[in-house]
Structures are given as structure tokens and as C-alpha cells.
Design a protein around this motif. Structure first.
Motif, short mmCIF file in Angstrom:
data_model
loop_
_atom_site.label_atom_id
_atom_site.label_comp_id
_atom_site.label_asym_id
_atom_site.label_seq_id
_atom_site.Cartn_x
_atom_site.Cartn_y
_atom_site.Cartn_z
N GLY A 85 3.77 7.66 10.12
CA GLY A 85 5.18 8.02 10.01
C GLY A 85 5.78 7.83 8.63
O GLY A 85 7.01 7.83 8.49
N ALA A 86 4.93 7.67 7.62
CA ALA A 86 5.44 7.47 6.25
C ALA A 86 6.11 8.75 5.76
O ALA A 86 5.64 9.86 6.02
CB ALA A 86 4.29 7.09 5.32
N ARG A 87 7.20 8.57 5.06
CA ARG A 87 7.91 9.72 4.50
C ARG A 87 7.14 10.26 3.28
O ARG A 87 6.38 9.52 2.66
CB ARG A 87 9.32 9.31 4.08
CG ARG A 87 10.18 8.92 5.28
CD ARG A 87 11.62 8.73 4.89
NE ARG A 87 12.47 8.46 6.04
CZ ARG A 87 13.79 8.35 5.99
NH1 ARG A 87 14.40 8.47 4.81
NH2 ARG A 87 14.49 8.11 7.08
N PRO A 88 7.37 11.56 2.95
CA PRO A 88 6.64 12.17 1.82
C PRO A 88 6.73 11.36 0.53
O PRO A 88 5.71 11.18 -0.16
CB PRO A 88 7.32 13.53 1.68
CG PRO A 88 7.78 13.86 3.06
CD PRO A 88 8.19 12.55 3.66
N TRP A 89 7.93 10.89 0.16
CA TRP A 89 8.06 10.14 -1.09
C TRP A 89 7.24 8.86 -1.04
O TRP A 89 6.62 8.46 -2.04
CB TRP A 89 9.53 9.82 -1.35
CG TRP A 89 9.73 8.85 -2.48
CD1 TRP A 89 10.30 7.62 -2.42
CD2 TRP A 89 9.33 9.02 -3.85
NE1 TRP A 89 10.28 7.01 -3.65
CE2 TRP A 89 9.69 7.85 -4.55
CE3 TRP A 89 8.68 10.05 -4.53
CZ2 TRP A 89 9.44 7.69 -5.92
CZ3 TRP A 89 8.43 9.89 -5.90
CH2 TRP A 89 8.80 8.72 -6.57
N LEU A 90 7.20 8.20 0.13
CA LEU A 90 6.43 6.97 0.26
C LEU A 90 4.93 7.25 0.15
O LEU A 90 4.18 6.48 -0.47
CB LEU A 90 6.74 6.30 1.60
CG LEU A 90 6.20 4.88 1.80
CD1 LEU A 90 6.84 3.92 0.80
CD2 LEU A 90 6.42 4.40 3.22
N ILE A 91 4.48 8.37 0.72
CA ILE A 91 3.07 8.74 0.63
C ILE A 91 2.69 9.02 -0.83
O ILE A 91 1.62 8.59 -1.31
CB ILE A 91 2.78 9.99 1.49
CG1 ILE A 91 3.03 9.69 2.97
CG2 ILE A 91 1.35 10.48 1.29
CD1 ILE A 91 2.96 10.91 3.88
N ILE A 92 3.57 9.71 -1.54
CA ILE A 92 3.31 10.02 -2.95
C ILE A 92 3.23 8.74 -3.77
O ILE A 92 2.30 8.54 -4.56
CB ILE A 92 4.41 10.95 -3.51
CG1 ILE A 92 4.33 12.33 -2.86
CG2 ILE A 92 4.29 11.08 -5.03
CD1 ILE A 92 5.54 13.20 -3.11
N ARG A 93 4.20 7.85 -3.56
CA ARG A 93 4.31 6.64 -4.38
C ARG A 93 3.25 5.59 -4.04
O ARG A 93 2.71 4.94 -4.93
CB ARG A 93 5.71 6.04 -4.20
CG ARG A 93 6.03 4.91 -5.17
CD ARG A 93 7.39 4.33 -4.88
NE ARG A 93 7.42 3.67 -3.58
CZ ARG A 93 8.53 3.25 -2.99
NH1 ARG A 93 9.71 3.47 -3.56
NH2 ARG A 93 8.48 2.65 -1.80
N GLU A 94 2.99 5.42 -2.73
CA GLU A 94 2.11 4.32 -2.30
C GLU A 94 0.66 4.73 -2.04
O GLU A 94 -0.21 3.88 -1.97
CB GLU A 94 2.69 3.67 -1.04
CG GLU A 94 4.09 3.10 -1.20
CD GLU A 94 4.14 1.94 -2.18
OE1 GLU A 94 3.10 1.28 -2.36
OE2 GLU A 94 5.21 1.69 -2.76
N VAL A 95 0.44 6.04 -1.86
CA VAL A 95 -0.92 6.48 -1.54
C VAL A 95 -1.50 7.37 -2.63
O VAL A 95 -2.52 7.03 -3.26
CB VAL A 95 -0.95 7.22 -0.18
CG1 VAL A 95 -2.38 7.75 0.11
CG2 VAL A 95 -0.48 6.32 0.94
N LEU A 96 -0.85 8.51 -2.88
CA LEU A 96 -1.42 9.50 -3.79
C LEU A 96 -1.55 8.98 -5.23
O LEU A 96 -2.64 9.03 -5.81
CB LEU A 96 -0.57 10.77 -3.77
CG LEU A 96 -0.62 11.61 -2.49
CD1 LEU A 96 0.30 12.81 -2.60
CD2 LEU A 96 -2.04 12.06 -2.19
#
Length: 221
Positions: free
Chosen positions: A131-142
Motif C-alpha cells: 500500500g505504499a504511495r508512488p512517492w514513497l516507492i520512488i524515495r524508499e525503494v527505487l
């Protein structure tokens, strides 16, 4: 030219060295500021990703490819009216930084996109499932996962900009290329030409060494 001649030319060499660093530095900063978000957008808007948007992806992809397909000298000439409109001049390192930036941004964006494609799809899918938001995925994963590749891409971009800046010198952009043309080529002075080539080689080696070192430091593998 004798050694004394080279010594007399030293102030011009130092000025040319500073101009090269300035125009490449400005272009590289703009490539980071605009190229990284552009590369991220190219990646996440692609088919099957969490922000899929085929229209946005196609438009950005076409624009990036068009700019990258134009040889830099031609791009430099094409952008002369734009440079004149922005800065009021087409001469000097600041003016040369405009086409350098235009060339660097899509080039680096594609390298950023390629680095993001190396990130495991499983990691991205797990973040989406959580359920991570797109910005969180970009910042914390990608970005953390692709950090090493992004730095390596920046190194490649910096080296390419160095070569482009030498070309910009042929049309009054200043820098080491301008010095080589004015004092080396036009005066048939091979010693000046060889000196400028050695300077460029030394700069490339330093950039490559620092880039490789930084990429290794952040590489999780």
C-alpha cells in the motif's frame, strides 16, 4: 612553441580550464535536477508499472530520443536563437552551457531510466502490495536500489559533457576546446594541441575515478 611560450600561455590555460569546469558543472547540475525526475517519470509511466501512462511515456520518450539523435554541433547551432533569447548572447561559457544542458538532460534521463530497470520487479511489487504511495516507492525503494547505477550514469554524462564542451569551443564557447582552436589549430602549434589533449585526458581520468569510487561505495551488492 617553446616552454617559455607555454608558460606565457599559462593564464589562458587556467582561464580555459575554469571555463570548461564552469560550463560542464552548470550543465551537470541541470542534468541532475531535471534528468533524474525525467528518468523516473519515463520508468514509472511505462507499461506494467504503478504509474502507467502510455501517452506521457510516449511523449517524453520521443522528445528524449529526438534531442539525443541530433549531433551536438548541429544542436548547438539550432539552439543559438534560444540561447540569444535567454542570455542575450551566444558567446562564452554561459551561452555554451545552454546547449550542453539541453543535450545532457535527456541523455542522463535515459541512463537513470536504465538504472531503475535494474531494480528487482519483486521489490517494487512488494511495496505496491503493502500500500505504499508512488512517492514513497520512488524515495524508499527505487532511488536507494538504483543509486549505484545513477551515479555511474552521472559519470558517463560528465565525461560526455567534457567532449561536448570542447566542441562548443569551436564556435566561441570558451574553454579548453576554444584554446586548442585559437592557439593550437589556427597557429599550427602542435604543442598547444597536445597540451590541451593531455588536460582533457587528465580530467576524464579524474572524473571516471571519482565516479567509479562513489558507485562502489553505495553499491549494496
Amino acid at each position: 612553441m617553446s616552454d617559455n611560450g607555454l608558460i606565457k600561455l599559462l593564464p589562458d590555460m587556467l582561464k580555459a580550464f575554469y571555463e570548461t569546469l564552469y560550463m560542464c558543472g552548470v550543465s551537470l547540475i541541470l542534468a541532475i535536477i531535471i534528468g533524474i525526475p525525467l528518468g523516473i517519470l519515463l520508468f514509472i509511466s511505462d507499461r506494467g508499472l504503478f504509474a502507467e501512462n502510455r501517452f506521457v511515456n510516449m511523449v517524453l520518450g520521443v522528445l528524449s530520443n529526438v534531442v539525443r539523435s541530433i549531433p551536438f554541433l548541429i544542436l548547438l547551432v539550432l539552439l543559438l536563437p534560444f540561447t540569444q533569447w535567454i542570455l542575450g548572447t551566444t558567446i562564452g561559457p554561459s551561452a555554451a552551457a545552454v546547449p550542453l544542458s539541453v543535450a545532457a538532460i535527456p541523455f542522463y534521463a535515459r541512463l537513470v531510466e536504465a538504472s531503475l530497470r535494474e531494480v528487482s520487479k519483486g521489490v517494487i511489487e512488494a511495496a505496491v502490495a503493502a500500500g505504499a504511495r508512488p512517492w514513497l516507492i520512488i524515495r524508499e525503494v527505487l532511488l536507494p536500489e538504483a543509486k549505484s547505477g545513477i551515479i555511474s550514469g552521472l559519470t558517463i554524462t560528465a565525461v560526455s559533457l567534457l567532449g561536448f564542451s570542447a566542441m562548443a569551443g569551436t564556435v566561441g564557447g570558451g574553454g579548453i576546446g576554444d584554446l586548442a582552436i585559437r592557439f593550437g589549430y589556427y597557429r599550427y602549434d602542435n604543442q598547444v594541441l597536445f597540451t590541451t589533449v593531455i588536460l582533457l585526458i587528465a580530467l576524464v581520468q579524474i572524473i571516471q575515478f571519482l565516479g567509479d569510487w562513489a558507485a562502489r561505495k553505495v553499491d549494496k551488492r
